[in-house]
Design a protein around this motif. Structure first.
Motif, PDB file in Angstrom:
ATOM      1  N   PHE A  97       0.865  -1.191   0.000  1.00 37.10           N
ATOM      2  CA  PHE A  97       0.000   0.000   0.000  1.00 37.10           C
ATOM      3  C   PHE A  97       0.896   1.234   0.000  1.00 37.10           C
ATOM      4  O   PHE A  97       1.825   1.321   0.812  1.00 37.10           O
ATOM      5  CB  PHE A  97      -0.893   0.036   1.258  1.00 37.10           C
ATOM      6  CG  PHE A  97      -2.167  -0.754   1.109  1.00 37.10           C
ATOM      7  CD1 PHE A  97      -2.149  -2.142   1.164  1.00 37.10           C
ATOM      8  CD2 PHE A  97      -3.385  -0.110   0.925  1.00 37.10           C
ATOM      9  CE1 PHE A  97      -3.319  -2.873   1.027  1.00 37.10           C
ATOM     10  CE2 PHE A  97      -4.563  -0.840   0.789  1.00 37.10           C
ATOM     11  CZ  PHE A  97      -4.534  -2.221   0.835  1.00 37.10           C
ATOM     12  N   ASP A  98       0.606   2.172  -0.876  1.00 39.53           N
ATOM     13  CA  ASP A  98       1.398   3.401  -0.943  1.00 39.53           C
ATOM     14  C   ASP A  98       0.779   4.486  -0.062  1.00 39.53           C
ATOM     15  O   ASP A  98      -0.453   4.559   0.065  1.00 39.53           O
ATOM     16  CB  ASP A  98       1.445   3.938  -2.385  1.00 39.53           C
ATOM     17  CG  ASP A  98       2.225   3.003  -3.309  1.00 39.53           C
ATOM     18  OD1 ASP A  98       2.595   1.901  -2.878  1.00 39.53           O
ATOM     19  OD2 ASP A  98       2.458   3.395  -4.462  1.00 39.53           O
ATOM     20  N   ASP A  99       1.615   5.325   0.501  1.00 37.16           N
ATOM     21  CA  ASP A  99       1.257   6.561   1.209  1.00 37.16           C
ATOM     22  C   ASP A  99       0.988   6.397   2.711  1.00 37.16           C
ATOM     23  O   ASP A  99       1.404   7.222   3.491  1.00 37.16           O
ATOM     24  CB  ASP A  99       0.073   7.302   0.560  1.00 37.16           C
ATOM     25  CG  ASP A  99       0.340   7.609  -0.908  1.00 37.16           C
ATOM     26  OD1 ASP A  99       1.527   7.805  -1.254  1.00 37.16           O
ATOM     27  OD2 ASP A  99      -0.613   7.632  -1.702  1.00 37.16           O
ATOM     28  N   GLY A 100       0.257   5.349   3.102  1.00 37.84           N
ATOM     29  CA  GLY A 100      -0.039   5.173   4.531  1.00 37.84           C
ATOM     30  C   GLY A 100      -1.113   6.110   5.036  1.00 37.84           C
ATOM     31  O   GLY A 100      -0.968   6.779   6.063  1.00 37.84           O
ATOM     32  N   LEU A 236       9.935   2.872   2.975  1.00 33.49           N
ATOM     33  CA  LEU A 236      10.200   4.251   2.534  1.00 33.49           C
ATOM     34  C   LEU A 236       9.347   4.713   1.345  1.00 33.49           C
ATOM     35  O   LEU A 236       9.132   3.964   0.389  1.00 33.49           O
ATOM     36  CB  LEU A 236      11.682   4.371   2.132  1.00 33.49           C
ATOM     37  CG  LEU A 236      12.719   3.957   3.175  1.00 33.49           C
ATOM     38  CD1 LEU A 236      14.084   3.749   2.515  1.00 33.49           C
ATOM     39  CD2 LEU A 236      12.806   5.026   4.264  1.00 33.49           C
ATOM     40  N   HIS A 237       8.919   5.980   1.404  1.00 30.74           N
ATOM     41  CA  HIS A 237       8.153   6.565   0.290  1.00 30.74           C
ATOM     42  C   HIS A 237       8.483   8.061   0.152  1.00 30.74           C
ATOM     43  O   HIS A 237       7.725   8.786  -0.464  1.00 30.74           O
ATOM     44  CB  HIS A 237       6.663   6.343   0.544  1.00 30.74           C
ATOM     45  CG  HIS A 237       5.782   6.521  -0.653  1.00 30.74           C
ATOM     46  ND1 HIS A 237       6.127   6.079  -1.917  1.00 30.74           N
ATOM     47  CD2 HIS A 237       4.554   7.102  -0.797  1.00 30.74           C
ATOM     48  CE1 HIS A 237       5.147   6.374  -2.761  1.00 30.74           C
ATOM     49  NE2 HIS A 237       4.195   7.007  -2.117  1.00 30.74           N
ATOM     50  N   SER A 238       9.601   8.480   0.757  1.00 25.58           N
ATOM     51  CA  SER A 238      10.089   9.866   0.866  1.00 25.58           C
ATOM     52  C   SER A 238       9.287  10.606   1.940  1.00 25.58           C
ATOM     53  O   SER A 238       8.128  10.284   2.195  1.00 25.58           O
ATOM     54  CB  SER A 238      10.054  10.640  -0.462  1.00 25.58           C
ATOM     55  OG  SER A 238       8.774  11.140  -0.720  1.00 25.58           O
ATOM     56  N   ARG A 240       8.391  13.933   2.077  1.00 25.14           N
ATOM     57  CA  ARG A 240       7.387  14.882   1.586  1.00 25.14           C
ATOM     58  C   ARG A 240       6.737  14.431   0.286  1.00 25.14           C
ATOM     59  O   ARG A 240       6.244  15.257  -0.473  1.00 25.14           O
ATOM     60  CB  ARG A 240       8.023  16.260   1.399  1.00 25.14           C
ATOM     61  CG  ARG A 240       8.520  16.863   2.698  1.00 25.14           C
ATOM     62  CD  ARG A 240       9.420  18.062   2.444  1.00 25.14           C
ATOM     63  NE  ARG A 240      10.122  18.452   3.661  1.00 25.14           N
ATOM     64  CZ  ARG A 240      11.239  17.854   4.092  1.00 25.14           C
ATOM     65  NH1 ARG A 240      11.769  16.861   3.415  1.00 25.14           N
ATOM     66  NH2 ARG A 240      11.823  18.258   5.206  1.00 25.14           N
ATOM     67  N   HIS A 241       6.764  13.142   0.023  1.00 27.68           N
ATOM     68  CA  HIS A 241       6.173  12.592  -1.201  1.00 27.68           C
ATOM     69  C   HIS A 241       6.719  13.281  -2.450  1.00 27.68           C
ATOM     70  O   HIS A 241       5.971  13.760  -3.302  1.00 27.68           O
ATOM     71  CB  HIS A 241       4.641  12.685  -1.181  1.00 27.68           C
ATOM     72  CG  HIS A 241       3.982  11.664  -2.075  1.00 27.68           C
ATOM     73  ND1 HIS A 241       3.673  11.919  -3.387  1.00 27.68           N
ATOM     74  CD2 HIS A 241       3.595  10.384  -1.837  1.00 27.68           C
ATOM     75  CE1 HIS A 241       3.123  10.830  -3.918  1.00 27.68           C
ATOM     76  NE2 HIS A 241       3.063   9.896  -3.006  1.00 27.68           N
ATOM     77  N   ARG A 242       8.044  13.336  -2.520  1.00 29.71           N
ATOM     78  CA  ARG A 242       8.659  13.930  -3.693  1.00 29.71           C
ATOM     79  C   ARG A 242      10.066  13.378  -3.892  1.00 29.71           C
ATOM     80  O   ARG A 242      10.699  12.892  -2.954  1.00 29.71           O
ATOM     81  CB  ARG A 242       8.707  15.457  -3.584  1.00 29.71           C
ATOM     82  CG  ARG A 242       9.576  15.946  -2.446  1.00 29.71           C
ATOM     83  CD  ARG A 242       9.549  17.460  -2.377  1.00 29.71           C
ATOM     84  NE  ARG A 242      10.313  17.941  -1.256  1.00 29.71           N
ATOM     85  CZ  ARG A 242      10.314  19.220  -0.858  1.00 29.71           C
ATOM     86  NH1 ARG A 242       9.582  20.107  -1.481  1.00 29.71           N
ATOM     87  NH2 ARG A 242      11.044  19.590   0.171  1.00 29.71           N
TER      88      ARG A 242
HETATM   89 ZN   LIG Z   1       2.440   7.879  -3.085  1.00 28.52          ZN
END
Ligand SMILES: [Zn+2]
Length: 352
Positions: A97-100, A236-238, A240-242
Motif C-alpha cells: 500500500f502506498d502513502d499510509g 520508505l516513500h520519501s 514529503r512525497h517527492r
Molecule cells: Zn504515493
C-alpha cells in the motif's frame, strides 16, 4: 488490444482453465507478483479518484480471491529474498500500500489481518507529523464535491480566473492556482491548511467535520506504532512525497523518511517506492548510496530474478480492473498479455 475484446478473451481463458494452467506453471513459480494499492474509501473517495481509491467491498473481494485461489501471500522482503534463492512458493504474491493513509488503518488493515496476509506500507511521513489533510488532495476533493458549479473569482485565495467546477480540467486549474499561490507565499503546512479551510468556506463545506472524519489524512504516529508492532512492514516513500532532481535534496527525503520510520517502528527501512511512480536513471545511484535494497514502480509486470531490484514492477489494482483481469494477473496471464507496461509519469504536485 481494445479493452472490451480483452475482457471477453480473459473470461474465455479463465473458463477454459488457462489461468489455472499458468498459475501452476514453473514459469509462474519463478515470478513474484507485487500488488499495489493506494486508498480504500472511508466514504466516496473512489468516486472522486477511481484510479487511487477502491471501495472496501472490492478490496474484500480481491483478498477473498487470493485465499480461494490458494495464492501464497508473502512479505515483500521475504518474497524478494526467496525469489533470489530460488525457493519462492508457488503462486507467490506480495501486497503493498502506498502513502499510509488513515483509511489503510480503518479499512484495509482489519481486512488484511482477518485473512492473515502480510502487508508492506510505503509511508510518506510529513503528514504523519501534521494532523491535517494532504493539501492538494483535500482541495481537489472539496472542489469535486461541488462539481457542476461555477464560482465567483476569488483573488484572496490566489484564484484569478472564474473557477468552473463543471469539468475535471476546470477543477484541476483551481487546485493548480491554490498550489502555486501557496508556493509563491512560501506557506508552511499549517498555513496551507488555513487556505484549505478558506476554500471550504467558499464552497460551503464544513471543514472541521471533514477533518474529524480523517478523509485524505495519513496515519498518525500512534496508529503507525500500533500496526508496526502488529507486524505491518513500514517502508520508505520519501518524507514529503517527492523525489527532487538534486542529489542532496533527494537523499534528504530518504533520510528524513527513514529516521522517522526508525523512531516510530524501531525498524531500519531499506525498501522504497517511487512517489507517484516517477523515476529517473540517476535516482538509482542515489538510492544505492542510501542503502536502499529494493524500489518499486507503478510499471506493470511480474518480478523475476533478472529484474533490476531498484525498478521492480507491480500490478496497480484499481476499480477499473475487472475481477477476471485481477485474476489474470494473479495467474500470470495478465503479464503475458500486457501491452502497455510503463506507467504514465504525469506531473503530480508534491504532497507537502
Ligand atoms: Zn504515493
Amino acid at each position: 488490444m481494445l479493452r472490451p475484446i480483452k475482457r471477453v478473451m480473459l473470461q474465455l481463458l479463465r473458463s477454459c482453465g488457462v489461468f489455472e494452467l499458468a498459475a501452476n506453471s514453473r514459469w509462474r513459480q519463478q515470478r513474484l507478483l507485487i500488488l499495489c494499492y493506494h486508498g480504500i474509501s472511508l466514504e466516496d473517495e473512489h468516486l472522486w479518484r477511481p484510479g487511487l481509491y477502491l471501495p472496501p467491498d472490492v478490496l474484500a473481494q480481491r483478498l477473498d480471491s487470493l485465499k480461494k485461489g490458494g495464492y501464497s501471500v508473502v512479505g515483500l522482503s521475504d518474497g524478494l529474498e526467496r525469489l533470489r534463492s530460488g525457493t519462492l512458493p508457488a503462486r507467490s504474491v506480495a501486497i503493498t500500500f502506498d502513502d499510509g493513509t488513515y483509511d489503510f488503518y480503518r479499512q484495509a488493515y482489519p481486512r488484511l489481518r482477518a485473512f492473515g496476509f502480510p502487508v508492506t506500507v510505503y509511508q510518506t511521513t510529513y503528514y504523519t507529523e501534521h494532523p491535517y489533510p494532504v493539501f492538494n488532495l483535500i482541495c481537489s476533493y472539496m472542489l469535486w464535491k461541488r462539481r457542476g458549479e461555477v464560482l465567483r473569482e476569488c483573488p484572496e485565495l490566489g484564484i484569478n480566473h472564474l473557477p468552473d467546477l463543471r469539468s475535471e480540467l476546470g477543477r484541476h486549474k483551481v487546485v493548480r492556482s491554490l498550489i502555486d499561490s501557496a508556493a509563491r507565499k512560501n506557506m508552511s503546512g499549517p498555513h496551507k491548511d488555513e487556505l484549505a479551510a478558506k476554500l471550504a468556506q467558499l464552497l460551503g463545506i464544513d471543514y472541521e467535520q471533514l477533518k474529524a472524519k480523517r478523509i485524505l489524512q495519513l496515519m498518525n504516529e500512534q496508529e503507525l506504532r500500533q500496526i508496526a508492532s502488529d507486524g505491518v512492514d513500514i517502508q520508505l516513500h520519501s518524507h514529503r512525497h517527492r523525489t527532487p532532481d538534486d542529489d542532496s535534496l533527494f537523499r534528504r527525503e530518504i533520510r528524513d523518511n527513514r529516521e522517522r520510520i526508525q523512531r516510530w517502528t524501531g525498524a531500519d527501512a531499506t525498501h522504497f517506492c517511487y512517489p507517484s511512480g516517477v523515476y529517473r536513471s540517476h535516482f538509482l545511484t542515489w538510492l544505492r548510496d542510501e542503502r536502499v535494497v529494493s524500489a518499486t514502480t507503478c510499471d506493470a509486470g511480474l518480478v523475476t530474478r533478472s529484474s533490476d531490484p531498484l525498478l521492480l514492477p507491480r500490478f496497480v489494482d484499481t476499480q477499473g480492473r475487472t475481477q477476471a483481469e485481477f485474476e489474470s494477473w494473479l495467474s500470470g496471464i495478465g503479464d503475458l498479455l500486457a501491452f502497455r507496461r510503463v506507467a504514465a509519469q504525469a506531473y503530480v504536485p508534491d504532497n507537502h
